[in-house]
Design a protein around this motif. Structure first.
Motif, PDB file in Angstrom:
ATOM      1  N   MET A 152       0.844  -1.172   0.000  1.00 34.69           N
ATOM      2  CA  MET A 152       0.000   0.000   0.000  1.00 34.69           C
ATOM      3  C   MET A 152       0.890   1.235   0.000  1.00 34.69           C
ATOM      4  O   MET A 152       1.609   1.486   0.963  1.00 34.69           O
ATOM      5  N   ALA A 153       0.811   1.991  -1.066  1.00 31.96           N
ATOM      6  CA  ALA A 153       1.670   3.170  -1.215  1.00 31.96           C
ATOM      7  C   ALA A 153       1.217   4.282  -0.280  1.00 31.96           C
ATOM      8  O   ALA A 153       0.039   4.506  -0.096  1.00 31.96           O
ATOM      9  N   GLY A 154       2.191   4.958   0.324  1.00 29.53           N
ATOM     10  CA  GLY A 154       1.886   6.126   1.113  1.00 29.53           C
ATOM     11  C   GLY A 154       1.586   5.876   2.581  1.00 29.53           C
ATOM     12  O   GLY A 154       1.374   6.814   3.320  1.00 29.53           O
ATOM     13  N   ARG A 158       4.544   0.560   6.986  1.00 27.89           N
ATOM     14  CA  ARG A 158       4.420  -0.909   7.012  1.00 27.89           C
ATOM     15  C   ARG A 158       3.500  -1.357   8.149  1.00 27.89           C
ATOM     16  O   ARG A 158       2.667  -2.231   7.969  1.00 27.89           O
ATOM     17  N   ASN A 159       3.631  -0.729   9.324  1.00 28.78           N
ATOM     18  CA  ASN A 159       2.776  -1.083  10.458  1.00 28.78           C
ATOM     19  C   ASN A 159       1.305  -0.801  10.157  1.00 28.78           C
ATOM     20  O   ASN A 159       0.432  -1.596  10.501  1.00 28.78           O
ATOM     21  N   VAL A 183      -4.103  -2.756   8.596  1.00 32.10           N
ATOM     22  CA  VAL A 183      -5.210  -2.805   7.629  1.00 32.10           C
ATOM     23  C   VAL A 183      -5.467  -4.246   7.200  1.00 32.10           C
ATOM     24  O   VAL A 183      -6.610  -4.706   7.150  1.00 32.10           O
ATOM     25  N   ASP A 184      -4.402  -4.979   6.918  1.00 32.10           N
ATOM     26  CA  ASP A 184      -4.545  -6.387   6.534  1.00 32.10           C
ATOM     27  C   ASP A 184      -5.163  -7.210   7.666  1.00 32.10           C
ATOM     28  O   ASP A 184      -6.008  -8.083   7.433  1.00 32.10           O
ATOM     29  N   GLU A 185      -4.745  -6.930   8.899  1.00 29.34           N
ATOM     30  CA  GLU A 185      -5.293  -7.644  10.055  1.00 29.34           C
ATOM     31  C   GLU A 185      -6.791  -7.377  10.204  1.00 29.34           C
ATOM     32  O   GLU A 185      -7.581  -8.302  10.408  1.00 29.34           O
ATOM     33  N   ILE A 186      -7.191  -6.126  10.069  1.00 24.36           N
ATOM     34  CA  ILE A 186      -8.615  -5.764  10.168  1.00 24.36           C
ATOM     35  C   ILE A 186      -9.404  -6.429   9.042  1.00 24.36           C
ATOM     36  O   ILE A 186     -10.502  -6.943   9.259  1.00 24.36           O
TER      37      ILE A 186
END
Length: 80
Positions: A1-3, A6-7, A12-15
């Motif tokens: 995901m640009a911008g 990493r955290n 976002v992936d976890e949600i």
């Protein structure tokens, strides 16, 4: 995901994964709840009860299978 960091991307992936897991459980929860209602209706009214769940039309029906085949004989003064 640009911008984004990493955290933040990992969060976002976890949600997203949590939402997908919750969505996968929901149909099973609907069926389980409908079965409970059908069991309670059987205890209250007798007979066999069927469950019809249509997610496309967002419709749930719990109905007595043998309603039309049995005779209802209310006691004097009792409502049906």
């Amino acid at each position: 995901m640009a911008g984004i960091s990493r955290n933040a991307a990992e969060r976002v992936d976890e949600i997203k994964q949590q939402a997908l897991a919750r969505a996968a459980r929901q149909p099973r929860q609907v069926v389980a709840m409908a079965k409970v209602i059908a069991e309670i209706m059987e205890e209250m009214h007798g007979g066999r009860w069927s469950i019809d769940i249509n997610h496309k039309t967002q419709f749930v029906m719990i109905a007595q299978d043998d309603f039309g085949r049995r005779t209802i004989r209310p006691k004097r003064g009792e409502a049906v």
